[in-house]
Design a protein around this motif. Sequence first.
Motif, mmCIF file in Angstrom:
data_model
loop_
_atom_site.group_PDB
_atom_site.id
_atom_site.type_symbol
_atom_site.label_atom_id
_atom_site.label_comp_id
_atom_site.label_asym_id
_atom_site.label_seq_id
_atom_site.Cartn_x
_atom_site.Cartn_y
_atom_site.Cartn_z
ATOM 1 N N ALA A 121 0.858 -1.136 -0.075
ATOM 2 C CA ALA A 121 -0.072 0.034 -0.227
ATOM 3 C C ALA A 121 0.880 1.263 0.157
ATOM 4 N N ARG A 122 2.082 1.191 0.658
ATOM 5 C CA ARG A 122 2.660 2.366 0.712
ATOM 6 C C ARG A 122 3.546 2.665 -0.516
ATOM 7 N N ALA A 123 3.896 1.541 -1.206
ATOM 8 C CA ALA A 123 4.503 1.689 -2.418
ATOM 9 C C ALA A 123 3.311 2.594 -3.467
ATOM 10 N N ARG A 124 2.194 2.374 -3.327
ATOM 11 C CA ARG A 124 1.212 3.281 -4.200
ATOM 12 C C ARG A 124 0.817 4.405 -3.405
ATOM 13 N N GLY A 125 1.394 4.786 -2.378
ATOM 14 C CA GLY A 125 1.182 6.186 -1.563
ATOM 15 C C GLY A 125 -0.291 5.798 -0.723
#
Length: 212
Positions: free
Chosen positions: A23-27
């Motif tokens: 999720a963090r990789a997609r902001g």
Amino acid sequence: MKFLIWFIAAYLIGNLSPATLLARARGLDIKKEGSGNAGTTNVLRVLGAKAAVITLLIDIGKGFLAAFVAVQFLPLWQAGFCGLAAFLGHVFPVLLKFKGGKGVATAFGVILALAPKTALLLLAVVVVIVALTRFVSLGSVTAAVCYVVFCLLWHRELLASGLLMAIILIVKHRANIGRLLAGKESKIHFSRHGSSGSQPDKASDKTGGSNA
């Protein structure tokens, strides 16, 4: 001493959260999206099928790794508690302020390492329940209860750790159980094109879906 060292190591392994990282990789913050749970079903809902498969495999893998390594050099009952530690690391991760997933996939990985035939039987239970009802949460809770029964029948050395794992898993699904009883739980839907997803109502979307 070996038990204590690996118990702590297993807990830290359980802290690895692919749902959070993807999720963090997609902001995005997975705890603020969908049902708010760092598990496979919520990842499927928020990030899609590919991310959900990755999440599922890693969550299973970390439970399997913790228990499999432990059983190589510890008695089975101690290996069971090391598996429980990985499960606790997923559900209550210190690295994520103790806000993790519900632990279904990690629990399956633990059982797969310690009692593979029982794990496959539990998987069959989940598949049948979900296929008949389309409630992932009902399949998960049913499997948790069945695991305790199977430990009583076949794996007494795993009963203590298995009972604790089942109780925590059921407690983590308490909101789902309440919605099941009220007839408001969301179902998982299978399309003709082979994709699947859950379609929660507004009430269930923020109170916790059937996440692993």
